[in-house]
Design an enzyme around this catalytic site. Structure first.
Site, PDB file in Angstrom:
ATOM      1  N   GLU A  47       0.820  -1.092  -0.022  1.00  0.00           N
ATOM      2  CA  GLU A  47      -0.120  -0.005  -0.110  1.00  0.00           C
ATOM      3  C   GLU A  47       0.814   1.177  -0.025  1.00  0.00           C
ATOM      4  O   GLU A  47       0.599   2.222  -0.736  1.00  0.00           O
ATOM      5  CB  GLU A  47      -0.938   0.174   1.106  1.00  0.00           C
ATOM      6  CG  GLU A  47      -2.193  -1.038   1.137  1.00  0.00           C
ATOM      7  CD  GLU A  47      -2.885  -0.660  -0.040  1.00  0.00           C
ATOM      8  OE1 GLU A  47      -3.076   0.506  -0.589  1.00  0.00           O
ATOM      9  OE2 GLU A  47      -3.558  -1.418  -0.720  1.00  0.00           O
ATOM     10  N   LEU A  69      11.440   4.355  -6.561  1.00  0.00           N
ATOM     11  CA  LEU A  69      10.066   4.671  -6.356  1.00  0.00           C
ATOM     12  C   LEU A  69       9.745   5.950  -6.326  1.00  0.00           C
ATOM     13  O   LEU A  69       8.525   6.350  -5.951  1.00  0.00           O
ATOM     14  CB  LEU A  69       9.689   3.777  -5.252  1.00  0.00           C
ATOM     15  CG  LEU A  69       9.343   2.375  -5.488  1.00  0.00           C
ATOM     16  CD1 LEU A  69       9.124   1.534  -4.080  1.00  0.00           C
ATOM     17  CD2 LEU A  69       8.049   2.343  -6.318  1.00  0.00           C
ATOM     18  N   GLY A  70      10.769   7.003  -5.777  1.00  0.00           N
ATOM     19  CA  GLY A  70      10.410   8.338  -5.692  1.00  0.00           C
ATOM     20  C   GLY A  70       9.796   8.240  -4.155  1.00  0.00           C
ATOM     21  O   GLY A  70       9.312   7.482  -3.396  1.00  0.00           O
ATOM     22  N   CYS A  98     -20.293  -2.229 -17.101  1.00  0.00           N
ATOM     23  CA  CYS A  98     -19.916  -1.837 -15.783  1.00  0.00           C
ATOM     24  C   CYS A  98     -21.191  -2.537 -14.946  1.00  0.00           C
ATOM     25  O   CYS A  98     -22.144  -2.396 -15.175  1.00  0.00           O
ATOM     26  CB  CYS A  98     -20.203  -0.378 -15.367  1.00  0.00           C
ATOM     27  SG  CYS A  98     -20.101  -0.165 -13.484  1.00  0.00           S
ATOM     28  N   CYS A 137     -25.754   3.598 -10.719  1.00  0.00           N
ATOM     29  CA  CYS A 137     -24.718   4.782 -10.802  1.00  0.00           C
ATOM     30  C   CYS A 137     -25.648   5.919 -11.374  1.00  0.00           C
ATOM     31  O   CYS A 137     -26.074   6.016 -12.548  1.00  0.00           O
ATOM     32  CB  CYS A 137     -23.926   4.413 -11.860  1.00  0.00           C
ATOM     33  SG  CYS A 137     -22.570   5.714 -12.224  1.00  0.00           S
TER      34      CYS A 137
END
Ligand code: SF4
Length: 375
Positions: free
Chosen positions: A47, A90-91, A212, A218
């Site tokens: 994460e 990865l910065g 979807c 939605c």
């Protein structure tokens, strides 16, 4: 505390939404290394790596990292320099420094066991509301709302929310929906499904509404507003700057310095680097300009490092961005004045290019050292 809002979904609609999400995810969810595990340590590392970085880019970094640091104990025992070396490329290196600090706390204050509570998790360096929710739900399957880039977009569209999702009311509304979507059990899968559908179907541009599986719920799709929602972030104006990085050479070795805590890329090693006034972002490096550049660089090297150089050449240029700055980086090689010895300067060392391979460097420093090795 901000007033708690309610989303527009009924209880039975929320149940149906969860069912559809789970069904879709079982069929279409990607297999990723961190999805094969319930180990909170591995989930946490993935994460943190995934913040500001794509899944595709993270996979090889993640595998290499957990190969070297398979548990919080190994990570806590490593030096910051080594952790940064594995984070290189990865910065956002504060993430690398924070994970080591957190691993030390997990070892020393939590007996090596990750907490399950959102409050406890958020006390750890680098773990915010979203990451705490991801660890709690993915590792322990406990309910925990999540809002990150993909779910933020998805929730805004589900609600047809036309306001600013980063405003207080916007955030309150989205976190409320995220909470309402939590089942009593198997929260991990619902959250994974929400993120995955947000990333793979409800894409930033041209969402795949026709296929979807939750389009019937939605409101943006119903109103045809899915391409205008969410409200775009106002991007700060980009400022162009010119910097020089100078590889000072002496008898097969180069001067590198460790970047200090108040600097960007703190803890990493780099050639000396500073802003330049004698060259603009668009200037060609003519002979005259090169001579102005050399004299400006010599002044800085004298003032800050007590170094004198004999010759200087621009080896290459790198253009890159840091926050709102677009940087033209002039990568220069300079020969130390032969009358000087390789002086000792605080936070610096003289190393060969081969030795530099074992130190953590910012991406630009690494690119430049590789270019020097080729020339
Ligand atoms: Fe996103 Fe379209 Fe699905 Fe709505 S219908 S959630 S806008 S992909």
């Amino acid at each position: 505390m901000p007033e708690k809002l309610e989303s527009q979904f009924t209880h039975s609609e929320l149940i149906s939404l969860r069912r559809r999400l789970n069904h879709w995810f079982r069929k279409h969810g990607r297999q990723l290394p961190w999805r094969e595990t319930r180990d909170p340590y591995l989930i946490w590392i993935s994460e943190i790596m995934l913040q500001q970085t794509t899944v595709k880019a993270v996979v090889p970094y993640f595998e290499r990292f957990i190969n070297r640091f398979p548990t919080a104990h190994e990570l806590a025992a490593a030096s910051e320099e080594e952790v940064l070396q594995y984070w290189e490329g990865l910065g956002y290196y504060s993430r690398g420094r924070n994970i080591r600090k957190t691993a030390i706390l997990i070892r020393d204050q939590y007996d090596g066991v990750f907490p399950k509570s959102l409050i406890e998790l958020q006390k750890l360096p680098g773990i915010g509301r979203y990451t705490a929710g991801a660890i709690r739900s993915f590792a322990f399957d406990l309910p925990a709302p999540i809002v990150e880039a993909n779910t933020l977009r998805l929730y805004c569209r589900l609600l047809n929310f036309e306001g600013d999702p980063r405003s207080r009311d916007g955030e309150n509304l989205l976190w409320t929906l995220a909470e309402e979507l939590q089942p009593k059990s198997k929260a991990g899968q619902v959250n994974q499904a929400l993120m995955e559908l947000g990333s793979q179907v409800c894409t930033p541009v041209e969402p795949k509404c026709e296929t979807c599986s939750i389009s019937m719920y939605c409101h943006a799709f119903e109103c045809g507003t899915q391409n205008e929602i969410p409200l775009k972030k106002v991007r700060p104006k980009v400022t162009q700057v010119v910097e020089a990085t100078v590889a000072v050479h002496h008898q097969g070795e180069y001067l590198v310095r460790q970047r200090q805590p108040e600097e960007r890329w703190a803890g990493m090693w780099d050639f000396v680097r500073f802003p330049i006034k004698s060259v603009t972002f668009k200037d060609k490096i003519t002979k005259a300009r090169q001579s102005q550049l050399q004299s400006e660089i010599q002044n800085v090297l004298t003032e800050e490092y007590h170094l004198s150089i004999e010759s200087l050449q621009v080896v290459t240029e790198i253009k890159h961005s840091v926050t709102r700055y677009r940087i033209r980086l002039l990568c220069c090689e300079a020969e130390l004045n032969s009358k000087m010895n390789s002086v000792e300067i605080e936070n610096t060392q003289w190393l060969t290019l081969a030795e530099l391979e074992n130190l953590p460097m910012p991406i630009t420093g690494r690119q430049f050292s590789q270019e020097l090795a080729r020339t």
